[in-house]
Design a protein around this motif. Structure first.
Motif, mmCIF file in Angstrom:
data_model
loop_
_atom_site.group_PDB
_atom_site.id
_atom_site.type_symbol
_atom_site.label_atom_id
_atom_site.label_comp_id
_atom_site.label_asym_id
_atom_site.label_seq_id
_atom_site.Cartn_x
_atom_site.Cartn_y
_atom_site.Cartn_z
ATOM 1 N N SER B 5 25.183 16.106 17.060
ATOM 2 C CA SER B 5 25.133 16.392 15.635
ATOM 3 C C SER B 5 26.451 15.998 14.998
ATOM 4 C CB SER B 5 24.861 17.878 15.394
ATOM 5 O OG SER B 5 23.656 18.268 16.012
ATOM 6 N N GLN B 6 26.345 15.264 13.928
ATOM 7 C CA GLN B 6 27.522 14.793 13.237
ATOM 8 C C GLN B 6 27.466 15.255 11.796
ATOM 9 O OE1 GLN B 6 28.027 10.479 14.531
ATOM 10 N NE2 GLN B 6 29.428 10.526 12.771
ATOM 11 N N GLN B 22 33.020 15.663 12.001
ATOM 12 C CA GLN B 22 32.819 16.544 13.137
ATOM 13 C C GLN B 22 31.658 16.059 13.997
ATOM 14 O OE1 GLN B 22 32.301 20.574 11.797
ATOM 15 N NE2 GLN B 22 34.126 20.530 10.516
ATOM 16 N N CYS B 23 31.792 16.265 15.288
ATOM 17 C CA CYS B 23 30.764 15.859 16.240
ATOM 18 C C CYS B 23 30.553 16.975 17.259
ATOM 19 C CB CYS B 23 31.176 14.571 16.937
ATOM 20 S SG CYS B 23 29.980 13.977 18.154
ATOM 21 N N GLN B 24 29.320 17.426 17.353
ATOM 22 C CA GLN B 24 28.966 18.521 18.258
ATOM 23 C C GLN B 24 27.899 18.035 19.229
ATOM 24 O OE1 GLN B 24 30.069 22.087 17.995
ATOM 25 N NE2 GLN B 24 29.213 21.998 20.059
ATOM 26 N N ASP B 26 25.235 19.034 22.456
ATOM 27 C CA ASP B 26 24.514 20.231 22.899
ATOM 28 C C ASP B 26 24.747 20.556 24.368
ATOM 29 O OD1 ASP B 26 21.100 19.052 23.580
ATOM 30 O OD2 ASP B 26 23.055 18.188 24.059
ATOM 31 N N THR B 74 32.473 20.305 24.119
ATOM 32 C CA THR B 74 31.284 20.019 23.319
ATOM 33 C C THR B 74 31.599 19.562 21.901
ATOM 34 O OG1 THR B 74 31.074 22.308 22.536
ATOM 35 C CG2 THR B 74 29.933 21.742 24.591
ATOM 36 N N PHE B 75 32.850 19.425 21.560
ATOM 37 C CA PHE B 75 33.199 19.194 20.162
ATOM 38 C C PHE B 75 34.372 18.234 20.030
ATOM 39 C CE2 PHE B 75 32.902 20.353 15.782
ATOM 40 C CZ PHE B 75 34.189 20.361 15.270
ATOM 41 N N THR B 77 36.585 15.916 16.661
ATOM 42 C CA THR B 77 36.680 15.478 15.279
ATOM 43 C C THR B 77 37.453 14.169 15.205
ATOM 44 O OG1 THR B 77 38.764 16.612 14.758
ATOM 45 C CG2 THR B 77 36.716 17.868 14.448
#
Lengths: 111, 114
Positions: B5-6, B22-24, B26, B74-75, B77
């Motif tokens: 998810s961005q 931001q980039c998440q 799963d 998991t994250f 930026t």
């Protein structure tokens, strides 16, 4: 140097017609090979991949691709194109260290 | 596979300002990748972000212009700093929970700098 070439910048096909998108790679060994599709304003979605084994691989949305070592090619095919297939298609190769992407082929589907 | 998810999905920014994307993911991943896709072009790797270490930048990209954070597995930026119209592009986050052979992408961030 490693590279991925997509010779066709733009292709137009009629809905229901067959499709073949070309991809050639330049690398000493066989890389991991991929096809991605990108709809306008979207990210890249993986259609299919080849790591080893059967040289004809099936993907999502009715796509398939054939790996030909002698031609260093990994062409994408679909027997009958749908209007929703209109998008940008990227071929990619992973040598184990880095991904290399082709410049993309834009597909237009006419009714 | 991985779901990435961005956000934001798009933005219009004034020149001279900065934007953080931001980039998440799963699932936990060792490496995350940031790409730039200029209009009508293919993807160009900006940098590789490993958790717990400095990002590795590709030729032509520098940390002052594209600072990256990777606070956990998991994250991540990416900040586009001091923007100019030439920075107008789609920025894509990528990761592979399987160890780096495949690449899964976020939906991208379409940035327009005016």
């Amino acid at each position: 140097a490693q590279s991925v070439t997509q010779p066709d910048i733009h292709i137009t096909v009629s809905e229901g017609a067959s499709l073949e998108l070309r991809c050639n790679y330049s690398y000493g060994a066989t890389p991991y090979l991929f096809w991605y599709v990108q709809s306008p304003g979207q990210g890249l979605q993986l259609l299919l991949k080849y790591f080893s084994g059967d040289t004809l691989v099936q993907g999502i949305k009715g796509f398939e691709a054939e790996f030909k070592r002698s031609q260093s090619s990994f062409n994408l095919r679909k027997p009958s194109v749908h209007w929703s297939d209109a998008a940008e298609y990227f071929c990619a190769a992973n040598t184990g260290n880095q991904f290399y992407f082709g410049t993309g082929t834009s597909l237009t589907v006419i009714p | 596979s991985a779901v990435i998810s961005q956000k934001p999905s798009r933005d219009i920014c004034q020149r001279g300002t900065s934007l953080t994307i931001q980039c998440q993911v799963d699932s936990q991943v060792t490496m995350m990748f940031w790409y730039r896709q200029q209009p009508g072009q293919s993807l160009t790797l900006i940098a590789t972000a490993n958790q717990g270490s400095e990002a590795t930048y590709e030729s032509g990209f520098v940390i002052d212009k594209f600072p990256i954070s990777r606070p956990n597995l998991t994250f991540s930026t990416l900040t586009v700093s001091n923007m100019s119209p030439e920075d107008s592009s789609i920025y894509l986050c990528s990761a592979d929970p399987g160890g780096g052979i495949e690449a899964f992408f976020g939906q991208g961030t379409r940035l327009t700098v005016v």
